[in-house]
Structures are given as C-alpha cells and as structure tokens.
Design an enzyme around this catalytic site. Structure first.
Site, PDB file in Angstrom:
ATOM      1  N   ASP A   7      14.761  28.659  85.323  1.00  0.00           N
ATOM      2  CA  ASP A   7      16.192  28.664  85.609  1.00  0.00           C
ATOM      3  C   ASP A   7      16.317  28.400  87.104  1.00  0.00           C
ATOM      4  O   ASP A   7      16.167  29.317  87.920  1.00  0.00           O
ATOM      5  CB  ASP A   7      16.811  30.006  85.230  1.00  0.00           C
ATOM      6  CG  ASP A   7      18.304  30.043  85.489  1.00  0.00           C
ATOM      7  OD1 ASP A   7      18.971  29.014  85.277  1.00  0.00           O
ATOM      8  OD2 ASP A   7      18.804  31.104  85.907  1.00  0.00           O
ATOM      9  N   GLU A  68      16.334  24.152  83.110  1.00  0.00           N
ATOM     10  CA  GLU A  68      17.767  24.010  82.854  1.00  0.00           C
ATOM     11  C   GLU A  68      18.272  22.725  83.484  1.00  0.00           C
ATOM     12  O   GLU A  68      18.025  22.453  84.659  1.00  0.00           O
ATOM     13  CB  GLU A  68      18.535  25.201  83.423  1.00  0.00           C
ATOM     14  CG  GLU A  68      20.026  25.132  83.117  1.00  0.00           C
ATOM     15  CD  GLU A  68      20.773  26.348  83.599  1.00  0.00           C
ATOM     16  OE1 GLU A  68      20.820  27.339  82.863  1.00  0.00           O
ATOM     17  OE2 GLU A  68      21.296  26.289  84.725  1.00  0.00           O
ATOM     18  N   ASP A 141      18.768  35.733  85.989  1.00  0.00           N
ATOM     19  CA  ASP A 141      18.000  34.489  86.128  1.00  0.00           C
ATOM     20  C   ASP A 141      16.684  34.576  85.349  1.00  0.00           C
ATOM     21  O   ASP A 141      16.229  33.585  84.775  1.00  0.00           O
ATOM     22  CB  ASP A 141      17.694  34.205  87.606  1.00  0.00           C
ATOM     23  CG  ASP A 141      18.931  34.281  88.473  1.00  0.00           C
ATOM     24  OD1 ASP A 141      19.623  33.256  88.584  1.00  0.00           O
ATOM     25  OD2 ASP A 141      19.202  35.368  89.010  1.00  0.00           O
TER      26      ASP A 141
END
Length: 183
Positions: A7, A68, A141
């Site tokens: 992430d 991501e 996160d």
C-alpha cells in the site's frame, strides 16, 4: 502462492505478505509499515522505501507483488508521493523478475468485503477475519497491504486464465478476408 502486498505511501508504506490459494484458508506471513520522516527530502525518502521493500523481499521471498494502483485525488502532492512510492515497489519487484499486479482500491475493497465502497474499518475487520488474526493490523496501511495480497491471491487464477486465452488468441492465425470487388 506467496504475495507481498504494498500500500504505497511516502510517510507510511504498508507491506504485508499472505500465503495461500483461492478457495482455501489464507495465512498471514508478515505485516508492517515502512516509515520515512516527513521532513526528509523526497529522494532520501524514496531510498528508505526502497531499502524497506528490498528487506521484505529478502526476508519473505514472495512469488508475486501486488501494488495499489494510484488513482487521481484532489491533492496532487499526495498523488505524486504515492505514485513515486508505488514506482519504487514495482522497480524492486522487477529487479528480481517478480510479476507485479496493480489493483485499484475499489477492486481490493470489493474482493475483501464484497463492496467496492467499503470503509477502511470494514477492510480491516475482514482482513482480521479472513486471516484469523486476534486484532486488525495497525495502522490501516498495514491492513490495506494484506488486503491487496488477499485480493491478488483470489483474482490471480481468473486473471491468469484471461491472459492465457489472450496469448493463445494472438498465436492463432486469423484467416485473411477477401473483399468483393477488389483485386
């Protein structure tokens, strides 16, 4: 299949490793956050992220890296930092010849919670449940990185079949058509 989920972020870059296959219980191998000081210059922060991701790759030897996909937000500065951290993760994986998959936030949310509009708390709760953890990983996160890895494990078989079908279609010669009235 062992997947490192990333992430991306400049201050907190979530990382999580999940092992398993679609349709079977998954196992969390590791979870954490690569942190950089907000007051450091961008080049130094990117080096710290690179070192952190390399350490995770060395320690866990994943077969895939799921990152991501960066999407446009209102804050251009935030998007730029996220995109730069994302590029570092992809670079680290590519150096090792690891396949990289990009998943949008809504794809990840839909895969893990059933809704592409799920809140962060819902994602954390489902990650906790799916990986049979005692508590949601913190900060968010870290939970998001695990969700990315889970999403990739669940989506990879379908994506691989689609890619194989597309590759086969490219290899199959297409018969030439003749047009009436042309020579």
């Amino acid at each position: 299949m062992k997947v490192l989920g990333v992430d991306p972020g400049l201050t907190r870059c979530g990382v999580g490793v999940v092992d398993g296959v679609a349709g079977r219980p998954l196992t969390m191998v590791g979870v954490g956050v690569v942190r950089t000081p907000a007051d450091a210059d961008i080049a130094h922060r990117l080096v710290l992220i690179e070192r952190g991701i390399e350490e995770w790759l060395d320690t866990h030897s994943p077969e895939y890296v799921a990152v991501e996909r960066v999407f446009s937000q209102h804050n251009v500065r935030t998007v730029m930092g996220t995109a730069q951290a994302s590029a570092v993760a992809m670079l680290c994986a590519a150096r090792r010849g690891l396949p990289v998959a990009l998943h949008t936030p809504s794809e990840v949310k839909a895969a893990v919670t059933g809704s592409g509009r799920a809140e962060k708390a819902q994602v954390g709760a489902m990650v906790t449940r799916l990986l049979r953890l005692a508590a949601p990983p913190r900060p968010a996160d870290a939970a998001d990185a695990l969700a990315l890895a889970i999403c990739h494990i669940w989506r990879a078989p379908a994506v691989n079949r689609l890619q194989q079908a597309q590759a086969a279609a490219r290899r199959t010669p297409v018969p030439a058509r003749t047009l009436k009235g042309t020579r």
